[in-house]
Design a protein around this motif. Structure first.
Motif, PDB file in Angstrom:
ATOM      1  N   LYS A  12       0.904  -1.004  -0.035  1.00 45.52           N
ATOM      2  CA  LYS A  12      -0.028   0.062   0.052  1.00 45.52           C
ATOM      3  C   LYS A  12       1.054   1.365   0.096  1.00 45.52           C
ATOM      4  O   LYS A  12       0.740   2.182  -0.697  1.00 45.52           O
ATOM      5  CB  LYS A  12      -0.873  -0.006   1.407  1.00 45.52           C
ATOM      6  N   GLU A  42      -8.279  -3.905  13.888  1.00 44.36           N
ATOM      7  CA  GLU A  42      -9.451  -3.241  12.931  1.00 44.36           C
ATOM      8  C   GLU A  42     -10.933  -3.662  13.307  1.00 44.36           C
ATOM      9  O   GLU A  42     -11.211  -4.685  12.851  1.00 44.36           O
ATOM     10  CB  GLU A  42      -9.155  -3.638  11.506  1.00 44.36           C
ATOM     11  N   SER A  71      -9.296  -1.099   2.644  1.00 43.68           N
ATOM     12  CA  SER A  71      -9.941  -1.456   1.661  1.00 43.68           C
ATOM     13  C   SER A  71     -10.208  -3.142   1.519  1.00 43.68           C
ATOM     14  O   SER A  71      -9.570  -3.774   2.377  1.00 43.68           O
ATOM     15  CB  SER A  71      -8.817  -1.254   0.440  1.00 43.68           C
ATOM     16  N   PHE A 152      -0.373  -7.077  -5.845  1.00 42.77           N
ATOM     17  CA  PHE A 152      -0.294  -7.712  -4.703  1.00 42.77           C
ATOM     18  C   PHE A 152      -1.727  -8.248  -4.200  1.00 42.77           C
ATOM     19  O   PHE A 152      -2.421  -7.935  -4.799  1.00 42.77           O
ATOM     20  CB  PHE A 152       0.166  -6.767  -3.492  1.00 42.77           C
ATOM     21  N   TYR A 154      -5.231  -9.475  -3.793  1.00 46.26           N
ATOM     22  CA  TYR A 154      -6.051 -10.337  -4.849  1.00 46.26           C
ATOM     23  C   TYR A 154      -5.836 -10.132  -6.447  1.00 46.26           C
ATOM     24  O   TYR A 154      -6.675 -10.285  -7.033  1.00 46.26           O
ATOM     25  CB  TYR A 154      -7.516 -10.087  -4.240  1.00 46.26           C
ATOM     26  N   ASP A 155      -4.825  -9.122  -6.612  1.00 39.44           N
ATOM     27  CA  ASP A 155      -4.511  -8.577  -7.826  1.00 39.44           C
ATOM     28  C   ASP A 155      -4.576  -9.835  -9.095  1.00 39.44           C
ATOM     29  O   ASP A 155      -5.164  -9.657  -9.944  1.00 39.44           O
ATOM     30  CB  ASP A 155      -3.541  -8.048  -8.079  1.00 39.44           C
ATOM     31  N   LYS A 173      -2.763   0.062 -13.607  1.00 36.92           N
ATOM     32  CA  LYS A 173      -3.496  -0.232 -12.196  1.00 36.92           C
ATOM     33  C   LYS A 173      -3.860   0.936 -11.513  1.00 36.92           C
ATOM     34  O   LYS A 173      -5.106   1.194 -10.980  1.00 36.92           O
ATOM     35  CB  LYS A 173      -2.801  -1.083 -11.142  1.00 36.92           C
ATOM     36  N   HIS A 178      -9.339   1.321  -7.479  1.00 35.54           N
ATOM     37  CA  HIS A 178     -10.184   1.843  -6.251  1.00 35.54           C
ATOM     38  C   HIS A 178      -9.285   2.800  -5.351  1.00 35.54           C
ATOM     39  O   HIS A 178      -9.773   3.865  -4.936  1.00 35.54           O
ATOM     40  CB  HIS A 178     -10.615   0.666  -5.303  1.00 35.54           C
ATOM     41  N   ARG A 179      -8.097   2.474  -5.036  1.00 39.23           N
ATOM     42  CA  ARG A 179      -7.070   3.178  -4.508  1.00 39.23           C
ATOM     43  C   ARG A 179      -6.819   4.503  -5.119  1.00 39.23           C
ATOM     44  O   ARG A 179      -6.663   5.512  -4.617  1.00 39.23           O
ATOM     45  CB  ARG A 179      -5.628   2.445  -3.988  1.00 39.23           C
TER      46      ARG A 179
HETATM   47  P1  IMP Z   1      -6.807  -3.544   5.180  1.00 45.52           P
HETATM   48  O1  IMP Z   1      -7.095  -2.629   4.193  1.00 45.52           O
HETATM   49  O2  IMP Z   1      -5.342  -3.299   5.921  1.00 45.52           O
HETATM   50  O3  IMP Z   1      -7.837  -4.171   5.854  1.00 45.52           O
HETATM   51  O4  IMP Z   1      -6.359  -4.756   4.020  1.00 45.52           O
HETATM   52  C1  IMP Z   1      -6.904  -4.968   2.658  1.00 45.52           C
HETATM   53  C2  IMP Z   1      -6.734  -6.117   2.146  1.00 45.52           C
HETATM   54  O5  IMP Z   1      -7.510  -6.365   1.026  1.00 45.52           O
HETATM   55  C3  IMP Z   1      -5.282  -6.460   1.451  1.00 45.52           C
HETATM   56  O6  IMP Z   1      -4.506  -7.055   2.555  1.00 45.52           O
HETATM   57  C4  IMP Z   1      -5.540  -7.170   0.376  1.00 45.52           C
HETATM   58  O7  IMP Z   1      -5.517  -8.424   0.677  1.00 45.52           O
HETATM   59  C5  IMP Z   1      -6.943  -6.629  -0.027  1.00 45.52           C
HETATM   60  N1  IMP Z   1      -6.606  -5.454  -1.075  1.00 45.52           N
HETATM   61  C6  IMP Z   1      -6.839  -4.232  -0.945  1.00 45.52           C
HETATM   62  N2  IMP Z   1      -6.347  -3.505  -1.868  1.00 45.52           N
HETATM   63  C7  IMP Z   1      -5.812  -4.427  -2.976  1.00 45.52           C
HETATM   64  C8  IMP Z   1      -5.587  -4.117  -4.211  1.00 45.52           C
HETATM   65  O8  IMP Z   1      -5.350  -3.194  -4.554  1.00 45.52           O
HETATM   66  N3  IMP Z   1      -5.106  -5.408  -4.752  1.00 45.52           N
HETATM   67  C9  IMP Z   1      -5.102  -6.666  -4.234  1.00 45.52           C
HETATM   68  N4  IMP Z   1      -5.637  -6.867  -3.136  1.00 45.52           N
HETATM   69  C10 IMP Z   1      -6.123  -5.646  -2.438  1.00 45.52           C
END
Ligand code: IMP
Length: 198
Positions: A12, A42, A71, A152, A154-155, A173, A178-179
């Motif tokens: 991230k 969380e 996310s 990274f 689930y990509d 990407k 979303h990000r």
């Molecule tokens: P959190 O926001 O720390 O709860 O983690 C979000 C989780 O969602 C990550 O560890 C990934 O498994 C997944 N995730 C969030 N954004 C992405 C992304 O851009 N690509 C792939 N997996 C994502």
């Protein structure tokens, strides 16, 4: 402007810097401000609540403008799972296993019914009274098999325009993700805020 990212997730952090630096925001990691092993339970039920919890903790610890991303991947055929529990799905297992387990859960689901979306909520704290909240959503489908070696999480199993997120280059990407959407909205709102408070 400098913002502290409330995350220990290196993937991230990389995306934050990649998206925000060209827009004039320096992203600092927890380590950059002397905070090691940043990890907050969380406990929220929504992306918005969890983003707020993480950003508030970082603002409390650093005293500096801070933001958090919460996310996850929401799959229609799984009633929105893994959703806010995306990071904790099959907790302790490597990501590759998590991706295969999702595919197994969907093995009898046709392409038409494999709709899914990545959701990102950003919670940014500028001062004790000023916060900005944004959301980005990227619609796609769950693939039949993993592909690509970028990104990274689930990509490799998330299809956007027929290609997995892990098969896109980073610019592609970021443009779709979303990000990327949530962070670009953050920058727009920051500009408005700084303009009004000049
Ligand atoms: P959190 O926001 O720390 O709860 O983690 C979000 C989780 O969602 C990550 O560890 C990934 O498994 C997944 N995730 C969030 N954004 C992405 C992304 O851009 N690509 C792939 N997996 C994502």
């Amino acid at each position: 402007m400098k913002l502290v990212a409330a995350t220990g997730n290196k993937d991230k952090l990389l995306e934050f810097s990649r998206i925000l630096s060209p827009l004039g925001i320096d992203v600092m990691s927890p380590e950059d401000v002397g905070i090691t092993n940043f990890d907050v339970p969380e406990t929220g039920d929504t992306f918005a609540e969890n983003a707020a919890i993480k950003a508030q903790e970082m603002f409390r610890l650093s005293g500096l403008p801070s933001f958090a991303d919460d996310s996850g991947l929401c799959i229609d055929a799984l009633n929105g799972r893994p959703g806010v529990y995306s990071a904790r799905y099959l907790d302790g297992f490597p990501q590759e296993k998590k991706n295969l387990a999702i595919l197994k859960e969907l093995e009898n689901i046709t392409h038409e019914n494999r709709n899914a979306r990545f959701i990102c909520n950003i919670y940014c704290i500028l001062s004790s009274v000023d916060t900005i909240i944004t959301e980005g959503i990227c619609e796609g489908k769950i693939a039949n098999a993993p592909s690509g070696d970028g990104g990274f999480g689930y990509d490799p199993i998330f299809l956007y325009g027929g290609k997995s997120f892990a098969s896109l280059n980073s610019a592609e990407k970021d443009q779709a993700s979303h990000r990327g959407t949530a962070l670009r909205k953050l920058v727009e709102k920051l500009k408005e805020f700084l303009g009004e408070n000049r």
